[in-house]
Design an enzyme around this catalytic site. Structure first.
Site, short mmCIF file in Angstrom:
data_model
loop_
_atom_site.label_atom_id
_atom_site.label_comp_id
_atom_site.label_asym_id
_atom_site.label_seq_id
_atom_site.Cartn_x
_atom_site.Cartn_y
_atom_site.Cartn_z
N HIS A 108 -0.89 0.41 -10.03
CA HIS A 108 -1.62 -0.55 -9.17
C HIS A 108 -2.18 -1.72 -9.99
O HIS A 108 -3.40 -1.91 -10.07
CB HIS A 108 -2.74 0.16 -8.39
CG HIS A 108 -3.17 -0.59 -7.16
ND1 HIS A 108 -3.58 0.02 -6.01
CD2 HIS A 108 -3.24 -1.94 -6.91
CE1 HIS A 108 -3.90 -0.90 -5.10
NE2 HIS A 108 -3.70 -2.09 -5.63
N GLU B 158 -3.81 7.46 -4.76
CA GLU B 158 -4.08 6.98 -6.13
C GLU B 158 -5.35 7.61 -6.69
O GLU B 158 -6.31 7.79 -5.94
CB GLU B 158 -4.20 5.45 -6.11
CG GLU B 158 -2.90 4.80 -5.71
CD GLU B 158 -3.01 3.28 -5.53
OE1 GLU B 158 -4.09 2.72 -5.76
OE2 GLU B 158 -2.00 2.69 -5.14
N ARG C 298 0.85 -1.19 0.00
CA ARG C 298 0.00 0.00 0.00
C ARG C 298 0.89 1.25 0.00
O ARG C 298 1.90 1.29 0.70
CB ARG C 298 -0.89 0.04 1.25
CG ARG C 298 -2.14 -0.83 1.16
CD ARG C 298 -3.17 -0.28 0.17
NE ARG C 298 -4.34 -1.12 0.07
CZ ARG C 298 -4.51 -2.12 -0.81
NH1 ARG C 298 -3.56 -2.41 -1.67
NH2 ARG C 298 -5.64 -2.81 -0.84
P1 NAP Z 1 -1.50 -11.17 4.85
O1 NAP Z 1 -1.37 -12.61 4.55
O2 NAP Z 1 -2.44 -10.72 5.91
O3 NAP Z 1 -0.03 -10.62 5.20
C1 NAP Z 1 0.23 -9.40 5.76
C2 NAP Z 1 1.52 -9.51 6.56
O4 NAP Z 1 1.89 -8.20 7.02
C3 NAP Z 1 1.38 -10.40 7.78
O5 NAP Z 1 2.41 -11.35 7.77
C4 NAP Z 1 1.50 -9.45 8.97
O6 NAP Z 1 2.21 -10.09 10.04
C5 NAP Z 1 2.30 -8.29 8.38
N1 NAP Z 1 1.98 -7.03 9.04
C6 NAP Z 1 0.75 -6.49 9.23
N2 NAP Z 1 0.85 -5.34 9.92
C7 NAP Z 1 2.16 -5.16 10.16
C8 NAP Z 1 2.90 -4.16 10.86
N3 NAP Z 1 2.30 -3.12 11.44
N4 NAP Z 1 4.25 -4.27 10.91
C9 NAP Z 1 4.87 -5.33 10.34
N5 NAP Z 1 4.22 -6.31 9.67
C10 NAP Z 1 2.89 -6.23 9.60
O7 NAP Z 1 -1.91 -10.35 3.56
P2 NAP Z 1 -1.55 -10.65 2.03
O8 NAP Z 1 -2.63 -11.46 1.42
O9 NAP Z 1 -0.15 -11.15 1.94
O10 NAP Z 1 -1.66 -9.14 1.44
C11 NAP Z 1 -0.80 -8.15 1.94
C12 NAP Z 1 -1.16 -6.78 1.41
O11 NAP Z 1 -0.80 -6.66 0.05
C13 NAP Z 1 -2.65 -6.42 1.40
O12 NAP Z 1 -3.11 -6.00 2.67
C14 NAP Z 1 -2.72 -5.31 0.38
O13 NAP Z 1 -2.53 -4.07 1.00
C15 NAP Z 1 -1.53 -5.60 -0.53
N6 NAP Z 1 -1.96 -6.02 -1.89
C16 NAP Z 1 -1.63 -5.23 -2.95
C17 NAP Z 1 -2.00 -5.63 -4.22
C18 NAP Z 1 -1.63 -4.83 -5.43
O14 NAP Z 1 -2.34 -4.91 -6.43
N7 NAP Z 1 -0.58 -4.04 -5.38
C19 NAP Z 1 -2.72 -6.80 -4.41
C20 NAP Z 1 -3.03 -7.57 -3.30
C21 NAP Z 1 -2.63 -7.18 -2.04
P3 NAP Z 1 1.97 -9.64 11.57
O15 NAP Z 1 0.47 -9.61 11.77
O16 NAP Z 1 2.69 -10.68 12.37
O17 NAP Z 1 2.59 -8.30 11.72
C1 8YV Z 2 -6.82 -4.61 -6.22
C2 8YV Z 2 -5.42 -4.87 -4.08
O1 8YV Z 2 -6.24 -3.76 -7.16
O2 8YV Z 2 -6.29 -6.89 -3.26
C3 8YV Z 2 -5.82 -5.79 -2.99
O3 8YV Z 2 -5.62 -5.42 -1.81
O4 8YV Z 2 -4.84 -3.85 -3.84
C4 8YV Z 2 -5.68 -5.23 -5.50
O5 8YV Z 2 -5.78 -6.58 -5.70
C5 8YV Z 2 -7.86 -3.86 -5.50
O6 8YV Z 2 -8.36 -4.52 -4.42
C6 8YV Z 2 -9.01 -3.53 -6.44
O7 8YV Z 2 -9.72 -2.53 -5.88
#
Ligand code: NAP
Ligand code: 8YV
Length: 327
Positions: free
Chosen positions: A284, A266, A237
Site C-alpha cells: 500500500h 491489510e 482497495r
Molecule cells: P474518484 O475521483 O472519486 O473516482 C472514483 C471512480 O470510481 C469514479 O469515477 C466512480 O464513478 C467510480 N466508481 C465508484 N463506485 C463505483 C462502482 N460501484 N462501480 C463502478 N465504478 C465506481 O476517486 P479517486 O481520487 O480517483 O480515488 C479512487 C480510489 O483510489 C480511492 O477511493 C481509494 O480507494 C483509492 N486510492 C488508493 C491509494 C493507494 O495508495 N493505493 C491512494 C489513493 C487512492 P461512478 O460514481 O460514476 O461510478
Molecule cells: C493512503 C489511500 O495510503 O488516499 C487513499 O485512499 O489509500 C492512501 O493514499 C492512506 O489514505 C493512508 O492512510
C-alpha cells in the site's frame, strides 16, 4: 480573542498512528489530544466533553462518533474514506473531509510502475543481479509478458483513473473504462458493466473505491473474462477483489499475472498470494512519498482550520457536503 487563540481552545483528537507533519501542525494550532487508537472504549470523560474534531488515517465507526457528542468534523487523511461510517456521520450532522487531488499524480505513477514491474518482472530481475545469478548463470530469462499490444481497462475512471489513462496514452495503449456512469466528454470507450470491460481488454487496472457497491466486484467471473493473457493491477482497495478467486486464477492460469498495492485485510496478505510467482506485491505505497504525504497532511489540517475558523470545509466528501456547522 484572536482567531488563533480561539483555535487553541478547540480539542482535536488524533490517534497515535498518524502523520508526523500533521501532528506538529495540529499541536501548534489546536488543543491536541492523543488516543492509542480510534476505539470508543479508550475515550476519556474529558475527550467526551471537549473533542470537536478528529484527524485520522482511517476507520471511524458509528460507535466512535457516538462516544464524542460534541464531534463536528472528521478530517480523514487519504482520498478513500470507505472505513469512515459516512452514513452515520451525515445522520449526526458530522462533516467528513478527505484529501483528493493532491495525491492523484503520485498514485497514477505508482500504478504504472506496478504495471510494468508485473508485466516485465523487474523485481525478480533485480534479485537475479543482486544475488550473483547474472554473473553465475548468465542473462535473466526473457519476460513472458509485455506491455506491447495490450488493451487496458480501468475500473473506476475518476481522478486517479484518468491520470493513469493519460499516462497509458503516452505508452501508445488503447484505454477503456467502467464506472456506474459514463463521463461526458471523455473519449475512452465506456463499458456499462465490469464484465463487458474485462471481456474487451487483457489488462485490468482497478482504482475503484472500497465500500458495499464494489465489494468483491473483481471475482472469478471477471478474471475468467480477462483471460489467460490477462494482467490485473489493483491500486484502489483490496475489498474490491475476491482474493481467493484471484489466487486461484493466478495458480491455474486463468489470468497471467497480477500487481497488487492493496489487500482486503491489510497488513495481512493471504499466503496463496505471497506464494504466487506471477504476483507482484507492494505494501500500500500508492501515495507514499514524503512529498505527497506532506501535501495530504496539509490538506487534512487545512480542513480542520477552515472548519473551525470559516465554518466551512475545503474538501468535504459528497455524502456530508450538505452538513452545516453548528452554532
Ligand atoms: P474518484 O475521483 O472519486 O473516482 C472514483 C471512480 O470510481 C469514479 O469515477 C466512480 O464513478 C467510480 N466508481 C465508484 N463506485 C463505483 C462502482 N460501484 N462501480 C463502478 N465504478 C465506481 O476517486 P479517486 O481520487 O480517483 O480515488 C479512487 C480510489 O483510489 C480511492 O477511493 C481509494 O480507494 C483509492 N486510492 C488508493 C491509494 C493507494 O495508495 N493505493 C491512494 C489513493 C487512492 P461512478 O460514481 O460514476 O461510478
Ligand atoms: C493512503 C489511500 O495510503 O488516499 C487513499 O485512499 O489509500 C492512501 O493514499 C492512506 O489514505 C493512508 O492512510
Amino acid at each position: 480573542m484572536t482567531k488563533a487563540e480561539q483555535l487553541q481552545a478547540v480539542a482535536i483528537l488524533v490517534p497515535v498512528d498518524f502523520s508526523d507533519h500533521a501532528v506538529r501542525r495540529i499541536d501548534r494550532t489546536f488543543k491536541q489530544m492523543r488516543i492509542e487508537r480510534a476505539d470508543p472504549a479508550l475515550v476519556t470523560d474529558e475527550m467526551r466533553r471537549t473533542v470537536r474534531g478528529i484527524a485520522c488515517f482511517a476507520g471511524i465507526s458509528a460507535a466512535m462518533m457516538d462516544a464524542l457528542p460534541n464531534l463536528e468534523l472528521i478530517a480523514s487523511f487519504g482520498v478513500g474514506y470507505d472505513s469512515v461510517d459516512v452514513g452515520h456521520a451525515r445522520a449526526k450532522n458530522i462533516m467528513v473531509t478527505n484529501t483528493p487531488d493532491v495525491l492523484t499524480e503520485e498514485v497514477a505513477d505508482t500504478a504504472i510502475g506496478l504495471l510494468i514491474n508485473t508485466v516485465r518482472d523487474l523485481p525478480r530481475a533485480e534479485t537475479w543481479l543482486r544475488d550473483g545469478s547474472w554473473a553465475k548463470k548468465g542473462n535473466y530469462p526473457l519476460s513472458r509478458l509485455t506491455l506491447r499490444a495490450r488493451r487496458v481497462g480501468i475500473f473506476g475512471m475518476g481522478r486517479i483513473g484518468q491520470a493513469i489513462a493519460r499516462r497509458l496514452e503516452a505508452f501508445g495503449l488503447p484505454v477503456a473504462y467502467h464506472n456506474r456512469r459514463r463521463i461526458d466528454g471523455l473519449s475512452y470507450q465506456y463499458h456499462p458493466t465490469l464484465k463487458g470491460l474485462a471481456e474487451a481488454v487483457d489488462t485490468l487496472i482497478s482504482v475503484a473505491p472500497g465500500g458495499a457497491s464494489t465489494q468483491k466486484a473483481v471475482n472469478a467471473e471477471i478474471l475468467s473474462a480477462l483471460g489467460a493473457n490477462g494482467v490485473f493491477v489493483n491500486i484502489g482497495r483490496g475489498s474490491t477483489v475476491d482474493e481467493t478467486a484471484l489466487a486461484a486464477a493466478l495458480a491455474d492460469g486463468t489470468i497471467a499475472a497480477a500487481g497488487l498495492d492493496v489487500f482486503a485485510d491489510e497488513p495481512n496478505v493471504p499466503k496463496a498470494l505471497l506464494d504466487a510467482p506471477n504476483a507482484c506485491l507492494v505494501p500500500h505505497v500508492g501515495s507514499a512519498s514524503e512529498h505527497t504525504r506532506r501535501a495530504m497532511a496539509d490538506l487534512c489540517v487545512d480542513n480542520l482550520v477552515s472548519w473551525f475558523t470559516e465554518r466551512r470545509p475545503l474538501t468535504p466528501v459528497p455524502e456530508t457536503a450538505n452538513v452545516k456547522a453548528r452554532g
